[in-house]
Design an enzyme around this catalytic site. Sequence first.
Site, PDB file in Angstrom:
ATOM      1  CD  GLU A   1      -2.986   0.875   2.337  1.00  0.00           C
ATOM      2  OE1 GLU A   1      -4.172   1.179   2.139  1.00  0.00           O
ATOM      3  OE2 GLU A   1      -2.574   0.446   3.436  1.00  0.00           O
TER       4      GLU A   1
ATOM      5  NE  ARG B   1       2.437   5.957   8.661  1.00  0.00           N
ATOM      6  CZ  ARG B   1       1.266   5.348   8.480  1.00  0.00           C
ATOM      7  NH1 ARG B   1       1.117   4.076   8.839  1.00  0.00           N
ATOM      8  NH2 ARG B   1       0.264   5.983   7.937  1.00  0.00           N
TER       9      ARG B   1
ATOM     10  CD  GLN C   1      -9.042  -3.552   2.801  1.00  0.00           C
ATOM     11  OE1 GLN C   1      -9.766  -4.298   2.159  1.00  0.00           O
ATOM     12  NE2 GLN C   1      -8.612  -2.394   2.323  1.00  0.00           N
TER      13      GLN C   1
ATOM     14  NE  ARG D   1     -13.196  -5.987   1.498  1.00  0.00           N
ATOM     15  CZ  ARG D   1     -12.919  -4.846   0.879  1.00  0.00           C
ATOM     16  NH1 ARG D   1     -12.181  -3.938   1.483  1.00  0.00           N
ATOM     17  NH2 ARG D   1     -13.380  -4.628  -0.320  1.00  0.00           N
ATOM     18  CD  GLU D   2     -12.111  -9.578  -0.256  1.00  0.00           C
ATOM     19  OE1 GLU D   2     -12.523  -9.124  -1.340  1.00  0.00           O
ATOM     20  OE2 GLU D   2     -10.922  -9.611   0.054  1.00  0.00           O
TER      21      GLU D   2
ATOM     22  N   GLY E   1     -13.323 -16.532   5.903  1.00  0.00           N
ATOM     23  CA  GLY E   1     -13.217 -17.105   7.235  1.00  0.00           C
ATOM     24  C   GLY E   1     -11.926 -17.861   7.419  1.00  0.00           C
TER      25      GLY E   1
ATOM     26  CE  LYS F   1      -7.696 -19.027  16.030  1.00  0.00           C
ATOM     27  NZ  LYS F   1      -7.676 -19.550  14.637  1.00  0.00           N
TER      28      LYS F   1
END
Length: 476
Positions: free
Chosen positions: A255, A264, A381, A400-401, A403, A440
């Site tokens: 990213e 940063r 995400q 997201r997307e 399991g 978890k």
Amino acid sequence: MVQNRYQDDDYLDQAPPERRRGRVGRVPPHSREAEESVLGAILLSRDATNKVMEILDTDDFYEPVNGLVFEAARRLFNESQAIDVLTLAEELRRTDSLERIGGHERLADLSQSVPNIAHADRYAAIVAEHSQRRRLISVSQQVTDLAMNLDRATETVIDQAERMMLEVNDEQAEGGLLPAKDLIGSVFEDFEKQGNQLTGLATGLKDLDSQLMGLKPGSLVVVAGRPAMGKSAFAQTVAINVAQTGGVIALFSLEMSKEEILTRLLSMVGEVNSSQIRAGVANRQHLWDKLIEAAGRIHDWKLYLDDSPEPTVTEIRAKCRRLRREEGLDLVIVDYLQLMPSADVSSSRNPEYRQQEIAGVSRSLKALARELDIPVIGISQLNRAVEVRTDKRPMLSDLRESGAIEQDADIVLFLYRPEYYAKDKDKEDVKNKAEVIIAKHRAGPTGKILTTFAKEYTLFRNHAGPAPPDVYQQTY
């Protein structure tokens, strides 16, 4: 040297591939003298036997008949039976192998072939070294066959070849089925050494470390959150803390560019407001001095950055293997999972492929962590379901997307900054607060801890003040 009438060319041609003559007609590396000295030492000394059994396996012997003798001796050793010419001959007779190895006469000759029993472990090391060279030759020939197969993708061939070579180089015993009783002693030794110390890699966030006892080797740690929660900043904070203690880190960002990451990091380490850096600091001496000092600290770290566009797990694995060989490796960070392509399925971005694709990525990263025996942090995400709930704290179902991320991960950490959602962002109970929710934890309790998020530096810090009553609760 003991005369061995079984080692003629016909016998060699019937031996396993790694024992046969090479493709250019050369006999593979071996030392008949060392093999016979090892076997002779076993016949004469229990202490020598103990040393040898820790170093060698039956397949390490080039001469098949020597392997038969060793295997029989190992059976007696495992049964705590005495090993000498008589007992070993009886064991070989029981398996119809005595005449194949040359009978009593050859065993007697072996017992007289040892130059010095005290050097048995050295003789065993010679046998093991030649065995490793033969395995390398065998693997090289297999790699040649792989490369000649034009139906295989070049990337797949390179990955498989590198893995095969690394397996030859691995000096540790390969995993396999072991009786639980054989592990009890070593496990209790670990218990005694641990005390209250961390058993994994410290994140530098003391309350999180006290809950997790550090990031365990071989674990996949998923850090997830909605946008603006500080996922990348959290991973970079951990990277800074590990680097400051001498650790080696590989950070793969899909990213941000390397230059953006370094900017940063300079802001985080130098505690210079990132907006001031963007506005320009060359003419502001006190800020410039802070950045120079931060750059000097980062210069000495073993922190490696990679911003390759859409790297596959295969490419990441190859780079990490190389870095481990050259510098060592303590932590891998991948930012972030949903941007990674998988070699397991079609590269299509069609949504119907995404669940399989992300499942392949998480499974491969878990395999990478186990192969390198280090923690791997994967940033993920969350879906938008968080935004429609009154309580904005994430849950496992929000990943997201796929399991599969939840299934593969050993630890799942969610980041939640109440200040982001608060109407009054200056309220003391939300300002600069960030919860790290342990959703978890395969090896311990779940719960949540409170940290301080210095948003001007995008830096996570240990929380200094009292925590709300629902924070630090543990759930087993």
